[in-house]
Write a protein that holds these residues in place. Structure first.
Motif, PDB file in Angstrom:
ATOM      1  N   CYS A 276     -12.562   6.008 -29.101  1.00 41.16           N
ATOM      2  CA  CYS A 276     -12.668   4.643 -28.589  1.00 41.16           C
ATOM      3  C   CYS A 276     -12.561   4.679 -27.076  1.00 41.16           C
ATOM      4  CB  CYS A 276     -11.533   3.784 -29.133  1.00 41.16           C
ATOM      5  SG  CYS A 276     -11.662   3.460 -30.883  1.00 41.16           S
ATOM      6  N   HIS A 277     -13.588   4.278 -26.422  1.00 40.09           N
ATOM      7  CA  HIS A 277     -13.553   4.270 -24.956  1.00 40.09           C
ATOM      8  C   HIS A 277     -13.220   2.857 -24.503  1.00 40.09           C
ATOM      9  CE1 HIS A 277     -14.934   8.251 -25.544  1.00 40.09           C
ATOM     10  NE2 HIS A 277     -15.974   7.833 -26.224  1.00 40.09           N
ATOM     11  N   ASN A 278     -11.943   2.522 -24.639  1.00 42.21           N
ATOM     12  CA  ASN A 278     -11.507   1.144 -24.425  1.00 42.21           C
ATOM     13  C   ASN A 278     -11.627   0.707 -22.973  1.00 42.21           C
ATOM     14  OD1 ASN A 278     -10.832   1.216 -27.103  1.00 42.21           O
ATOM     15  ND2 ASN A 278      -8.626   1.312 -26.788  1.00 42.21           N
ATOM     16  N   ILE A 279     -11.354   1.625 -22.061  1.00 45.72           N
ATOM     17  CA  ILE A 279     -11.324   1.202 -20.651  1.00 45.72           C
ATOM     18  C   ILE A 279     -12.279   2.007 -19.784  1.00 45.72           C
ATOM     19  CG2 ILE A 279      -8.933   0.380 -20.814  1.00 45.72           C
ATOM     20  CD1 ILE A 279      -8.144   2.961 -19.271  1.00 45.72           C
ATOM     21  N   GLU A 280     -12.789   3.099 -20.283  1.00 43.17           N
ATOM     22  CA  GLU A 280     -13.690   3.919 -19.469  1.00 43.17           C
ATOM     23  C   GLU A 280     -15.132   3.712 -19.946  1.00 43.17           C
ATOM     24  OE1 GLU A 280     -11.611   4.999 -21.759  1.00 43.17           O
ATOM     25  OE2 GLU A 280     -12.342   6.757 -22.831  1.00 43.17           O
ATOM     26  N   PRO A 281     -16.103   3.920 -19.056  1.00 45.89           N
ATOM     27  CA  PRO A 281     -17.505   3.740 -19.456  1.00 45.89           C
ATOM     28  C   PRO A 281     -17.865   4.700 -20.588  1.00 45.89           C
ATOM     29  CG  PRO A 281     -17.332   4.469 -17.150  1.00 45.89           C
ATOM     30  CD  PRO A 281     -15.947   4.251 -17.639  1.00 45.89           C
ATOM     31  N   LYS A 282     -18.613   4.210 -21.538  1.00 45.04           N
ATOM     32  CA  LYS A 282     -18.749   4.917 -22.806  1.00 45.04           C
ATOM     33  C   LYS A 282     -19.617   6.177 -22.740  1.00 45.04           C
ATOM     34  CE  LYS A 282     -17.711   0.467 -24.512  1.00 45.04           C
ATOM     35  NZ  LYS A 282     -16.350   0.647 -24.990  1.00 45.04           N
ATOM     36  N   ILE A 283     -20.810   6.067 -22.201  1.00 40.60           N
ATOM     37  CA  ILE A 283     -21.701   7.232 -22.236  1.00 40.60           C
ATOM     38  C   ILE A 283     -21.112   8.433 -21.467  1.00 40.60           C
ATOM     39  CG2 ILE A 283     -24.003   8.093 -21.646  1.00 40.60           C
ATOM     40  CD1 ILE A 283     -25.059   5.265 -22.277  1.00 40.60           C
ATOM     41  N   PRO A 284     -20.663   8.229 -20.239  1.00 45.25           N
ATOM     42  CA  PRO A 284     -20.065   9.402 -19.558  1.00 45.25           C
ATOM     43  C   PRO A 284     -18.805   9.913 -20.264  1.00 45.25           C
ATOM     44  CG  PRO A 284     -19.905   7.418 -18.198  1.00 45.25           C
ATOM     45  CD  PRO A 284     -20.802   7.080 -19.340  1.00 45.25           C
ATOM     46  N   ALA A 285     -18.072   9.020 -20.897  1.00 47.66           N
ATOM     47  CA  ALA A 285     -16.885   9.480 -21.644  1.00 47.66           C
ATOM     48  C   ALA A 285     -17.306  10.369 -22.794  1.00 47.66           C
ATOM     49  CB  ALA A 285     -16.088   8.279 -22.152  1.00 47.66           C
ATOM     50  N   ILE A 286     -18.406  10.021 -23.439  1.00 43.96           N
ATOM     51  CA  ILE A 286     -18.869  10.840 -24.563  1.00 43.96           C
ATOM     52  C   ILE A 286     -19.420  12.169 -24.048  1.00 43.96           C
ATOM     53  CG2 ILE A 286     -20.544  10.945 -26.455  1.00 43.96           C
ATOM     54  CD1 ILE A 286     -20.140   7.836 -26.660  1.00 43.96           C
ATOM     55  N   ILE A 287     -20.135  12.126 -22.954  1.00 40.71           N
ATOM     56  CA  ILE A 287     -20.612  13.393 -22.359  1.00 40.71           C
ATOM     57  C   ILE A 287     -19.417  14.288 -22.033  1.00 40.71           C
ATOM     58  CG2 ILE A 287     -21.764  14.418 -20.346  1.00 40.71           C
ATOM     59  CD1 ILE A 287     -23.550  11.902 -20.259  1.00 40.71           C
ATOM     60  N   ARG A 288     -18.435  13.683 -21.402  1.00 41.58           N
ATOM     61  CA  ARG A 288     -17.234  14.454 -21.047  1.00 41.58           C
ATOM     62  C   ARG A 288     -16.592  15.067 -22.297  1.00 41.58           C
ATOM     63  NH1 ARG A 288     -14.033  16.165 -16.395  1.00 41.58           N
ATOM     64  NH2 ARG A 288     -12.809  17.628 -17.585  1.00 41.58           N
ATOM     65  N   SER A 289     -16.543  14.302 -23.359  1.00 40.95           N
ATOM     66  CA  SER A 289     -15.937  14.789 -24.602  1.00 40.95           C
ATOM     67  C   SER A 289     -16.722  15.964 -25.158  1.00 40.95           C
ATOM     68  CB  SER A 289     -15.891  13.651 -25.633  1.00 40.95           C
ATOM     69  OG  SER A 289     -15.187  12.546 -25.111  1.00 40.95           O
ATOM     70  N   VAL A 290     -18.050  15.855 -25.122  1.00 39.44           N
ATOM     71  CA  VAL A 290     -18.884  16.958 -25.596  1.00 39.44           C
ATOM     72  C   VAL A 290     -18.603  18.215 -24.758  1.00 39.44           C
ATOM     73  CG1 VAL A 290     -21.269  17.788 -25.742  1.00 39.44           C
ATOM     74  CG2 VAL A 290     -20.681  15.479 -26.567  1.00 39.44           C
ATOM     75  N   LEU A 291     -18.516  18.033 -23.450  1.00 31.23           N
ATOM     76  CA  LEU A 291     -18.233  19.180 -22.578  1.00 31.23           C
ATOM     77  C   LEU A 291     -16.857  19.775 -22.897  1.00 31.23           C
ATOM     78  CD1 LEU A 291     -19.539  17.959 -19.068  1.00 31.23           C
ATOM     79  CD2 LEU A 291     -20.815  18.856 -21.034  1.00 31.23           C
ATOM     80  N   ASN A 292     -15.902  18.908 -23.159  1.00 31.09           N
ATOM     81  CA  ASN A 292     -14.557  19.419 -23.475  1.00 31.09           C
ATOM     82  C   ASN A 292     -14.571  20.280 -24.736  1.00 31.09           C
ATOM     83  OD1 ASN A 292     -13.504  18.118 -21.268  1.00 31.09           O
ATOM     84  ND2 ASN A 292     -12.474  16.501 -22.397  1.00 31.09           N
ATOM     85  N   VAL A 293     -15.318  19.854 -25.750  1.00 33.03           N
ATOM     86  CA  VAL A 293     -15.404  20.674 -26.962  1.00 33.03           C
ATOM     87  C   VAL A 293     -16.118  21.985 -26.641  1.00 33.03           C
ATOM     88  CG1 VAL A 293     -16.313  20.819 -29.317  1.00 33.03           C
ATOM     89  CG2 VAL A 293     -15.368  18.661 -28.482  1.00 33.03           C
ATOM     90  N   GLN A 294     -17.167  21.905 -25.847  1.00 34.86           N
ATOM     91  CA  GLN A 294     -17.875  23.133 -25.465  1.00 34.86           C
ATOM     92  C   GLN A 294     -16.960  24.107 -24.731  1.00 34.86           C
ATOM     93  OE1 GLN A 294     -21.367  21.633 -23.211  1.00 34.86           O
ATOM     94  NE2 GLN A 294     -22.511  23.144 -24.417  1.00 34.86           N
ATOM     95  N   GLU A 295     -16.179  23.574 -23.799  1.00 37.69           N
ATOM     96  CA  GLU A 295     -15.310  24.460 -23.018  1.00 37.69           C
ATOM     97  C   GLU A 295     -14.243  25.109 -23.901  1.00 37.69           C
ATOM     98  OE1 GLU A 295     -13.954  22.367 -19.474  1.00 37.69           O
ATOM     99  OE2 GLU A 295     -16.003  21.767 -19.008  1.00 37.69           O
ATOM    100  N   ALA A 296     -13.673  24.316 -24.796  1.00 42.69           N
ATOM    101  CA  ALA A 296     -12.670  24.889 -25.702  1.00 42.69           C
ATOM    102  C   ALA A 296     -13.303  25.957 -26.579  1.00 42.69           C
ATOM    103  CB  ALA A 296     -12.053  23.782 -26.562  1.00 42.69           C
ATOM    104  N   THR A 297     -14.535  25.701 -27.006  1.00 46.33           N
ATOM    105  CA  THR A 297     -15.227  26.669 -27.845  1.00 46.33           C
ATOM    106  C   THR A 297     -15.519  27.951 -27.069  1.00 46.33           C
ATOM    107  OG1 THR A 297     -16.256  24.808 -28.987  1.00 46.33           O
ATOM    108  CG2 THR A 297     -17.212  26.990 -29.364  1.00 46.33           C
ATOM    109  N   ALA A 298     -15.967  27.787 -25.858  1.00 50.22           N
ATOM    110  CA  ALA A 298     -16.265  28.968 -25.043  1.00 50.22           C
ATOM    111  C   ALA A 298     -15.011  29.825 -24.872  1.00 50.22           C
ATOM    112  CB  ALA A 298     -16.819  28.538 -23.681  1.00 50.22           C
ATOM    113  N   LYS A 299     -13.898  29.176 -24.594  1.00 52.76           N
ATOM    114  CA  LYS A 299     -12.649  29.927 -24.446  1.00 52.76           C
ATOM    115  C   LYS A 299     -12.281  30.634 -25.750  1.00 52.76           C
ATOM    116  CE  LYS A 299     -10.780  27.013 -20.748  1.00 52.76           C
ATOM    117  NZ  LYS A 299      -9.565  26.495 -20.124  1.00 52.76           N
TER     118      LYS A 299
END
Lengths: 386, 386, 386, 386
Positions: free
Chosen positions: C286-309
């Protein structure tokens, strides 16, 4: 109170643990108490006093090796002479230096072998004492991410459990206990009821789950687990105690008597209170600062009171309100039973059975506390490490 | 890394606790390790090794009576000869049988007197060792509702703290630590930062709060407390460690490195990293299953790495994004610093200072571990109870 | 980074949820954002942007009835035209007035029928869209002790699940999600993984558990559950998000990036990252206070980074240290991978695939945010209640 | 029951909140109920019914702007005509779009100005209604690390509180409420009693802390906070409700009646039950699925019952046991009072006062529920968003 309620209360059985009569403490300090037992026999003697005064605590759980003796048959006979019996056998695979990184889940196969052998030895003790239940609690786990392989440890656990399960006699059972954390601080190999349940299903019908009421994450609804396991036919036993924070091991009913009532309500509602249901109602407590025998008497009374209240729930009215979607009405049925003061009724029941209506007062009047302080001098008081 | 960052890292100081070099465990078992110190002097020797290898751990906290010696001045001199100094003096009023129901809050005035006298004795030790800080942690509390009067215990606490405060010299401070629970399981007399803060304000400017990172309720935002106490001028010290559940006392940074970074970010943002800010950055850990010296080295490195990342936060960009209400932008500034691998930079910094860039490898290569195992034979290894 | 690591990262797939593009909030307030989609088609358009920029988010989960359309085949075609596909179908049996006391567990059989029919309708939607997964989350539970019968509700649940399970086609699966609490505050009918697991085992091989990373009690070790379910072959999907307190639904990786890494480590260690393992990696945020699309992009990147590690963990060194009982060594192998800054490597990989190395900067530069604010005027913005 | 106990119970006062009569729900769904008030006047009418039946709920708290009217003096007069009075004024600075990133702590000074002006407006309402108490709860906080500056937000908070404090009349007070989390999910600007307390001390004697019993971290000992604030003279009010998990806002006494008893024991022990102690005993609950008026009556009865039990504690016996260090004895004194069934005594007391001994039955018999369902048709039912 109807005769059915009285009958149910008369038939209730609560098992006390030998180690609760011994000294215990926290990692910071064990405060020794005068008069504490020095031998398994003295623990049994204390347990017999609790049974004599309450009338509902005829069995005592043993902890091996804390209660190791040369002749378990003789120990069982000693118990019988005292008017009690040996209950569950608790294995202990957490106090040997070898178990630093685990017992049955240790990466070292030699340690696993040693641990499994100890579990098998506990079945020998069951054979010798006539115990029905083998209670397994594993402190196994890891303290740091990466320390060991979570799945591999499950494989090792399954292997050891399988070997022990196959050793059980036809009338023997395995009670698998779970615990969120402590002494392991990152992973615990049997951390929750789901893990215990899954292993039990894999093992077979003689394996059931033991719920220690202090072994859950904050906010866990314990009576839900009780109800779920009852429905699945996999609830084997309780280790009763109470907690405000973690595994505090306080007297059952001391921290949240309403929770204890809700648990007993699920038991009563499922018709699982009587001996035929096969559920062992055990205490597992640490009386770190309070005198042990009266604390255990008090705990037994607390379970009795919660049970009496649960038996008073108007099942018909409850079901009607539930079916009608009457949220406040259904809740009120439960709360009415909880609000009832059942102490006079239990006192009356005790009197009928020839017991003192007030077991704690009777204990104080008995002089037993003074007697054991005077007599138990010298030797080494039993404790968790003894 | 800018020169300012390098300078800040060079100036960082982390205090190690004498008891972390000794044996520790849980209530279930203390697993003894070979080579563990038997005396305060041997603990200092180990601490000196940590300082020699990391360059940032020049002081050692003592715990009285665990580190009781006849001549504290001599002990301080011994430390100096090893290239380190005595840090905070930790009082211990929880391991005497008299303290079963509390120390300074005990209902018995004689016990309170004894406990307060011990605290005063700790100030004597400070005088003798040149220590600045008296760290007070009280295990005091109750296990059962009704056991004692909550408010009366606060009165007794205030009285004892006042007496000790008045005894402090002009350059001495009191660090008051709080803890949610354990070993007390119902009330704890200093359970949270609010209680510690209120007493400190009542006492005066030399009383400040010590934050042990493992002493909070689940979900507590520790960096908020850090920021609040910094704003109020009442943050005196940290007891660093990490936890997944309760007071697990694992290596700092092992359970939640991002939390440690957020804490250090508050420190850096408030300009409170340097010695002049007067905040003592101490470890307080139990290495129950892992070898102690390398675990402490690792902990020191973890604090250094979190600090380096905090120093890399682009303060200007952060403030701009915050002012603009740019939620994702502000968060990204912080996360960018956290995602940075600071190990090469710290290695470089160590090399510049003539240290081995990899202190853990250097420790392994040093043969010290083997040496102490060989030498420290006989006697009694130090532990929490020793 | 080895080629195997690169290959694994190229093959990674993350599913975004249609509702994360819509407005959401807390019970206190939903803060509407400009440019938010008004129709399922507009949600798909936004999801396509996320996939275009990240290259790893080719599917979108739908929520019925939030994404109800007349012609689901046409909607699936629309998605294909945008370069994406329809992913899991999420049922919603919690927003109709009839569901006040539950959906499939409601004491009223008519409500249960209605709820089950909705679940069956969702399978129709799967048929029409070609979706493999039916995701079931039930808000069902009670607020007050006694309100309803815990076991009876399990019976009703089992009955509804059975009916829906039998309706599934040969290539369709059921993902059963659990949640500790909210919106129910006393019991929840599927509160933990154990409950979900037990029902899945009862149902059959097409039923698997969905882990929402925000749905646990405080202190729960999520990676243990991941490992356990992987071992049991019952892990079907993740709903990724992060939380500091309860079901906060923050961006995954925002609260505890180390936990996310540990989860992905279990996935990688079990060889369960690739599509053939059948695990759906979904976001549920739920992106209650932050803009939604960039928040989702950021989330995708976070999963990618954790996976890479996680992919960088030296599996051989880890296993060696684990086998040797080297606690610090094994932990260090994991921490080394976590400490690595994988952003340059992921940027490089994106460049190789013709993507902008910095998806968030590319999004900002694209003008898409401004475009949707300008275009999406009038109509009603989609939200949880729409 | 002694006459003193009766007198204390007769004098007890519990305030009900206007918003509890209105619709509420979770972020997932608000289930509307028939007959719910549409105007502040209708809320007052319902509150008057609760007072008429219980005899102890003569005041109603308002929430601005939910209860905004043109003429507050007239509203107060309307209340008086109904036999009740206006109680605390609750400010609401969390439902305007401007408050997305905070109200008085918002980084934007214009938003802060607007929020502070609203608080000042609430004091105007107090002047007009004769209310003594301004209750301040701030949803202010952040969702992501780095989002805003923790210390700067405290500065802004202090500034706004100071301005409002200075506006208070000589007989007016400020009640500062704290809450762990929700709707903010990373930091909350007033997250715990320590923060509220510190601001109150800074503000002056008219600022006191309001304890909402659902606003704490898991495991928090609420009665400790009660006792501490009583000792410090800074306990101003309660927002009573109960919870199993987070801020569930269930009926007080429904989740943990023993906790409620322990809280009331601290109140009684400190002599703080009577009006002269100045503590406002308010309910703050959400009746999401149960009918509102009977739920509120039940809540009032629950507080009464807990109070009656607390009044029955044998203070002399308790103090004696505490002084003697008799852990079990002191606990038993408390438990004896808790185990007592006080319902007959309260029924008797009601009868003496001319009330129906069973207020819930009286409500059901009154026909009021049916009447409001029939009459309150059309218009918009009041709710959290209205």
């Amino acid at each position: 109170m109807s005769e059915a309620v009285r009958e149910a209360l008369r038939g209730q059985r609560i098992e006390t643990p030998s180690w609760a009569y011994a000294n215990s403490g926290t990692r910071f300090k064990v405060f020794a108490q005068a008069g504490v037992p020095r031998t398994p026999e003295e623990k049994l003697a204390d347990a017999a006093v609790v049974h004599r005064l309450t009338g509902v605590a005829p069995t005592v759980a043993l902890h091996i090796p804390w209660d190791r003796v040369d002749d378990y048959g003789k120990l069982a006979g000693y118990a019988r002479d005292l008017g009690i019996r040996i209950g569950a056998i608790n294995s202990n695979v957490f106090q040997d230096d070898d178990y630093k990184l685990g017992s049955v889940t240790n990466p070292d196969p030699a340690v696993r072998r040693k641990a499994t052998d100890h579990l098998l030895e506990c079945v020998d003790v069951m054979d010798a004492t006539g115990s029905r239940d083998l209670k397994l609690w594993f402190s196994d786990g890891t303290n740091y991410p990466g320390q060991d392989d979570i799945r591999a440890r499950q494989d090792r656990l399954a292997e050891a459990l399988g070997e022990v399960y196959r050793r059980l006699g036809p009338d023997q059972r395995m009670l698998l206990e779970y615990k969120l954390f402590e002494p392991a601080f990152y992973t615990t190999d049997v951390p929750d009821w789901g893990t215990a349940y899954a292993h039990c299903v894999e093992l077979g019908p003689k394996a059931t789950v033991c719920i220690d009421t202090g072994h859950h994450a904050p906010g866990t609804n314990i009576e839900f687990i009780v109800a779920f396991l009852l429905r699945a036919g996999r609830l084997g036993a309780f280790d009763f105690n109470s907690r405000f924070y973690a595994d505090d091991d306080l007297m059952v009913g001391a921290a949240d008597p309403f929770q204890l009532f809700r648990i007993m309500h699920e038991i009563v509602a499922a018709g699982a209170l009587g001996a035929e249901a096969g559920i062992a109602f055990m205490l597992d407590q640490c009386h770190n600062i309070e005198p042990k025998i009266p604390a255990i008497i008090r705990s037994v009374l607390n379970v009795q009171e919660a049970t009496a209240k649960a038996l008073l729930v108007d099942a018909k009215a409850l079901a009607d309100a539930q079916r009608a979607g009457d949220v406040l009405g259904a809740n009120a049925v439960l709360m009415d039973a909880f609000a009832t003061d059942v102490r006079p009724l239990l006192a009356e029941l005790r009197a009928e059975q020839g017991l003192d209506p007030d077991p704690l007062a009777a204990y104080r009047a008995s002089g037993y506390a003074e007697k054991i302080v005077a007599e138990r001098v010298g030797g080494e008081q039993a404790g968790w490490g003894a």
